[in-house]
Design an enzyme around this catalytic site. Structure first.
Site, PDB file in Angstrom:
ATOM      1  N   SER A  57     153.688  95.687  21.057  1.00  0.00           N
ATOM      2  CA  SER A  57     153.841  94.236  21.131  1.00  0.00           C
ATOM      3  C   SER A  57     155.087  93.937  21.960  1.00  0.00           C
ATOM      4  O   SER A  57     155.862  94.846  22.296  1.00  0.00           O
ATOM      5  CB  SER A  57     153.981  93.640  19.729  1.00  0.00           C
ATOM      6  OG  SER A  57     155.060  94.233  19.041  1.00  0.00           O
ATOM      7  N   LEU A  58     155.286  92.659  22.304  1.00  0.00           N
ATOM      8  CA  LEU A  58     156.389  92.281  23.186  1.00  0.00           C
ATOM      9  C   LEU A  58     157.386  91.381  22.466  1.00  0.00           C
ATOM     10  O   LEU A  58     157.028  90.641  21.549  1.00  0.00           O
ATOM     11  CB  LEU A  58     155.849  91.550  24.423  1.00  0.00           C
ATOM     12  CG  LEU A  58     154.869  92.325  25.308  1.00  0.00           C
ATOM     13  CD1 LEU A  58     154.374  91.434  26.439  1.00  0.00           C
ATOM     14  CD2 LEU A  58     155.523  93.573  25.865  1.00  0.00           C
ATOM     15  N   LYS A 115     149.667  85.059  29.395  1.00  0.00           N
ATOM     16  CA  LYS A 115     149.485  85.802  28.143  1.00  0.00           C
ATOM     17  C   LYS A 115     148.271  85.218  27.428  1.00  0.00           C
ATOM     18  O   LYS A 115     148.347  84.160  26.808  1.00  0.00           O
ATOM     19  CB  LYS A 115     150.733  85.701  27.269  1.00  0.00           C
ATOM     20  CG  LYS A 115     150.703  86.596  26.041  1.00  0.00           C
ATOM     21  CD  LYS A 115     152.028  86.519  25.284  1.00  0.00           C
ATOM     22  CE  LYS A 115     152.055  87.507  24.126  1.00  0.00           C
ATOM     23  NZ  LYS A 115     151.028  87.212  23.114  1.00  0.00           N
TER      24      LYS A 115
END
Length: 658
Positions: free
Chosen positions: A83-84, A114
């Site tokens: 994940s970011l 995104k």
């Protein structure tokens, strides 16, 4: 056609269908019409039926295969799906740039939207799709291969025989989401809150055929691993994915300065409401793979990427009216009408209020000042009440149907208020379509289009009037001639002889499906007995729950229902059970059916079991006598093996019924 010719033709058809599927679903540039595509697919299916050994994993006929029961097995990702870290301000983006440039002053960035969906990994061996899995916790996901095959933009075979694993985002387009929510609202079901929830719920269906109806799509944006190849950066990798035949992220540009990155973030923010898919931000990634390796990751996030999030747009307005409409399933749906206001790129003036619970929870009244936004930047919703108008009163849904004036009910455990009058005009077409369907009265030729013409022409206002139609009535409709009109009249006449169980199901009583209809017919014998049964008598039937019992009692308590039954009987429709029992060899035995049987449909097998005095159930338990298993049997077969239940093949079943 001999085997060698069939083999050559099957390959030709697979290649052609995969090509045209890519043109349609990925490039949005079809070269042939739907009918031509369907004919090619039908020809391939016919060849594969004659020569099953010619079926390949990349065949377009395999997009919707067997059940996904028991297929949600854990998948350990060979490369974690990370994940970011989120950012919400320009300052945070500048700080990210400073950290990266401190390691590599020459670093370049790729900025891309995104997508708000469900992250998945797709695995290919020698160019053939072999497995797909959800992200899960990033290290372990779930095997959803059967359901991912139904997503038409996922290629089953790549343009190169490469072994590769890619990451993509399965999403639901805005138009599809809006239609699905409208359908759920009409049916009184709990609607999905946003496209991401809709995509996730659709992808994890146990039946891939349901997933196939949900209109899911995908954007592929990352190579997780690849055998061979020499790819140096992110932009190059997406270019390569596009060459392989993937539907890649729609725009991805490379920038060398943070000022250009900020400009692109601003541009994406400005167009996000006009995109046909939902985004929840934009992603900034260091382009060079070598630099990424040097920059590294924390325990939770890669240091070389950042997810920039846009704040939701909220506006204040005034409620001027609350309208109540009746959906095709009888559900009363309230809608707030408010002063028009510009939100997320378009002017809105209406928002559904779902049900009485939603209204009560937020205490929404006429004249209120409210705050609205678009759920997923798509569907307007009321977030909260700012203030009530002076002398305002709480809003309550009406106690009678706005369409027909019949009383409405709210069943225990349900949020929806519903009109149960079968002759309610708002529900007429849907009820007629159900009444004529194959599992109900089975009136061949009386499809949706014909019924719609009859209703719009004023020839039908309720189901019983079907039995008053004459050949001349059909000949007034466009496209009908003497022969086709007579065929329909004959089909209507034949339907009068149906068993009582089919009529009970055809009436469209809430919670009463085919099986419940048969239970009622077999137990009570006549329509009169069913109509006179109270809740206590109904719940005495084995397999008949209290909710179903109450629903049946409520239905027959409505005066319009009684009049409709009287009319059907007057027109000669059978009102008695014709239960046929050959002998009682299966008496006291319960069968569970699973998988695809070679020659019987499930309905046919169930009917045979019942003719020999047995019954069928939907789940396996210690009380199950036999499990009749066909091809691609799923978790029911596994449970039967665990419990030691006798498992039958169709051949063994045929021996039992000789």
């Amino acid at each position: 056609m001999n085997f060698e010719n069939a083999k050559a033709r099957a390959k030709e058809l697979r290649d052609s269908l995969n090509y045209h599927s890519h043109k349609y679903y990925v490039e949005d540039n079809p070269e042939i019409g739907d009918y031509e595509y369907d004919m090619l697919q039908r020809e391939l299916a016919a060849i594969e039926k004659e020569y099953p050994e010619l079926i390949t994993p990349d065949s377009p006929t395999q997009r919707v295969g067997g059940s996904a029961d028991g297929m949600f097995e854990p998948v350990v990702h060979s490369v974690p799906l990370e994940s970011l870290q989120d950012a919400f301000s320009t300052d945070e983006v500048l700080a990210f740039d400073s950290r990266v440039k401190a390691v590599f002053d020459s670093a370049e960035y790729v900025v891309e939207p995104k997508i708000d969906g469900l992250s998945v990994a797709l695995e290919y061996e020698n160019g053939v799709f072999v497995r797909g899995s959800t992200r899960g916790d990033g290290n372990v996901g779930e095997d959803v291969t059967a359901n991912l095959r139904t997503v038409n933009s996922i290629p089953l075979r790549l343009r190169e025989d490469v072994t590769i694993e890619v990451r993509g985002e399965v999403y639901m387009p805005k138009k599809v989401f809006a239609s699905l929510v409208e359908e759920q609202e009409q049916n009184g079901e709990k609607a999905f809150k946003n496209p991401r929830n809709a995509a996730a719920g659709s992808l994890r269906q146990k039946n891939p055929k349901i997933t196939a109806t949900r209109g899911l799509d995908i954007f592929v944006f990352n190579i997780q691993r690849i055998e061979g190849g020499n790819i140096a950066g992110h932009k190059q990798s997406i270019d390569y994915l596009k060459e392989l035949g993937f539907k890649t992220i729609p725009f991805y540009n490379k920038y060398s300065t943070v000022d250009d990155v900020l400009s692109e973030l601003e541009r994406i923010g400005a167009i996000r409401s006009s995109l046909p898919f939902d985004i929840d931000g934009a992603v900034i990634k260091t382009d060079s793979f070598a630099q990424r390796a040097e920059i590294g990751s924390t325990a939770k996030f890669p240091r070389w990427a950042l997810a920039f999030k846009y704040p939701p747009e909220e506006k204040e307005t005034t409620v001027t009216d609350i309208e109540v409409a009746v959906g095709r399933t009888g559900v009363l749906t309230p809608t707030a009408v408010f002063e028009p206001v510009l939100v997320a790129g378009s002017t809105v003036s209406r928002a559904t209020l779902h049900n009485q619970d939603f209204i009560d929870e937020k205490d929404i009244r006429l004249g209120d000042r409210v705050v609205i936004r678009k759920a997923g930047d798509i569907i307007p919703e009321v977030i909260r009440v700012v203030s009530h108008a002076e002398n305002s009163e709480r809003f309550t849904l009406p106690s009678v149907c706005p369409s027909c004036g019949a009383g409405v009910i709210r069943e225990e455990g349900e949020a929806a208020v519903r009109c149960v009058n079968p002759q309610c005009p708002a529900q007429l077409l849907r009820n007629l379509i159900h009444f004529c369907s194959r599992d109900a009265m089975d009136i061949e030729g009386m499809g949706d289009a014909v019924l719609e013409k009859l209703v719009s022409g004023g020839l039908l206002t309720k189901a019983s009037e079907i039995y008053t139609l004459k050949k001349e009535d059909f000949m007034t409709l466009e496209g009908f001639k003497d022969k086709s009109s007579q065929n329909l009249v004959d089909a209507i006449e034949n339907s009068k002889k149906n068993d009582l169980s089919k009529l009970v199901f055809a009436l469209g009583i809430r919670h009463v499906g085919q099986k419940a209809g048969k239970l009622l017919a077999d137990h009570f014998g006549t329509m009169e007995n069913i109509m006179n049964a109270d809740v206590e008598a109904l719940t005495a039937i084995e397999g008949f729950g209290e909710i179903m019992a109450q629903s049946v009692a409520d239905f027959f308590a409505v005066e319009q229902s009684k009049r409709e039954i009287e009319a059907l009987a007057a027109y000669g429709v059978n009102m008695t059970s014709q239960k046929e029992t050959i002998d009682s060899r299966f008496e006291g035995k319960t069968f569970v059916l699973t998988g695809t049987l070679p020659t019987y449909s499930r309905n046919e097998a169930s009917a045979i079991i019942e003719k020999f005095g047995g019954k069928t159930a939907s789940s396996v338990s210690k009380k199950t006598s036999y499990v009749l298993a066909g091809e691609e049997a799923g978790s029911k077969l596994v449970k039967a093996q665990q419990l030691g239940v006798t498992i039958l093949t169709e051949e063994e079943f045929n021996e039992m019924i000789k």
